[in-house]
Design a protein around this motif. Structure first.
Motif, PDB file in Angstrom:
ATOM      1  N   LEU A 102       7.634   1.071   9.797  1.00 13.20           N
ATOM      2  CA  LEU A 102       8.199   1.166   8.456  1.00 13.20           C
ATOM      3  C   LEU A 102       7.148   0.835   7.388  1.00 13.20           C
ATOM      4  O   LEU A 102       7.128   1.447   6.324  1.00 13.20           O
ATOM      5  N   SER A 103       6.270  -0.096   7.690  1.00  9.81           N
ATOM      6  CA  SER A 103       5.208  -0.448   6.752  1.00  9.81           C
ATOM      7  C   SER A 103       4.315   0.752   6.453  1.00  9.81           C
ATOM      8  O   SER A 103       3.878   0.941   5.314  1.00  9.81           O
ATOM      9  N   LYS A 104       4.070   1.582   7.441  1.00  4.93           N
ATOM     10  CA  LYS A 104       3.257   2.791   7.231  1.00  4.93           C
ATOM     11  C   LYS A 104       4.018   3.813   6.401  1.00  4.93           C
ATOM     12  O   LYS A 104       3.442   4.450   5.518  1.00  4.93           O
ATOM     13  N   ILE A 105       5.303   3.988   6.667  1.00  6.95           N
ATOM     14  CA  ILE A 105       6.104   4.933   5.889  1.00  6.95           C
ATOM     15  C   ILE A 105       6.143   4.519   4.420  1.00  6.95           C
ATOM     16  O   ILE A 105       6.004   5.352   3.524  1.00  6.95           O
ATOM     17  N   PHE A 106       6.311   3.226   4.167  1.00 12.13           N
ATOM     18  CA  PHE A 106       6.375   2.718   2.799  1.00 12.13           C
ATOM     19  C   PHE A 106       4.986   2.518   2.193  1.00 12.13           C
ATOM     20  O   PHE A 106       4.867   2.208   1.016  1.00 12.13           O
ATOM     21  N   ARG A 107       3.944   2.657   3.015  1.00 13.75           N
ATOM     22  CA  ARG A 107       2.555   2.486   2.582  1.00 13.75           C
ATOM     23  C   ARG A 107       2.301   1.086   2.025  1.00 13.75           C
ATOM     24  O   ARG A 107       1.730   0.920   0.939  1.00 13.75           O
ATOM     25  N   ILE A 108       2.717   0.098   2.782  1.00  8.32           N
ATOM     26  CA  ILE A 108       2.554  -1.292   2.364  1.00  8.32           C
ATOM     27  C   ILE A 108       1.083  -1.667   2.379  1.00  8.32           C
ATOM     28  O   ILE A 108       0.400  -1.501   3.384  1.00  8.32           O
ATOM     29  N   ARG A 109       0.605  -2.168   1.239  1.00  7.33           N
ATOM     30  CA  ARG A 109      -0.767  -2.659   1.136  1.00  7.33           C
ATOM     31  C   ARG A 109      -0.789  -4.157   0.888  1.00  7.33           C
ATOM     32  O   ARG A 109      -1.738  -4.836   1.251  1.00  7.33           O
TER      33      ARG A 109
END
Length: 146
Positions: A102-109
């Motif tokens: 999910l972090s990749k889908i939301f592009r969490i930086r």
């Protein structure tokens, strides 16, 4: 993730705390706050009390999901995630995203990160980093029609 993007499916959780699995269809129909945090993030912990107050204030009108995203391999201890969630009184559903799906889908930086979706499931606001919770509250008021 760009504004007006639809809320993605909440797939790939390592586990869920405080609830069973929740799907997008369970959330759409009310405004939605998706909150990303990590047990090793001091900013996340510092803002948690105010965030909990906001979540309590909007409990009747908003759906809130917290997502634990690890910043290191040490953050992947599920029992430690549960302990920190309990310590900081995170009683809302927590998706444990230890495979970073999910972090990749939301592009969490950066964490903490906050995503506000309208009742149709479209992204209306995003912010990350510490502080700024008064802005988050104003945006939630606007989406609530208050």
């Amino acid at each position: 993730m760009r504004l007006r993007t639809m809320l993605p499916e909440l797939e790939g959780a390592t586990a869920w705390l405080n609830s069973g699995e929740i799907k997008r269809k369970d959330l759409v129909g009310s405004p939605i706050l998706v909150h990303f945090w990590s047990i090793s993030c001091d900013l996340c912990k510092r803002d948690m009390l105010v965030l909990n107050q906001i979540c309590e204030q909007y409990l009747d009108h908003w759906r809130v999901i917290s997502v634990h995203t690890p910043l290191s391999d040490e953050d992947k201890n599920q029992e430690e995630v549960r302990r920190v969630a309990d310590e900081h009184e995170i009683y809302r559903p927590v998706l444990i995203d230890h495979e970073d799906r999910l972090s990749k889908i939301f592009r969490i930086r950066h964490v903490p990160a906050y995503y506000l979706f309208d009742g149709e499931g479209r992204l209306r606001h995003y912010q990350s980093g510490g502080g700024g919770l008064s802005l988050l509250r104003r945006r939630m008021d606007r989406l609530s029609g208050q």
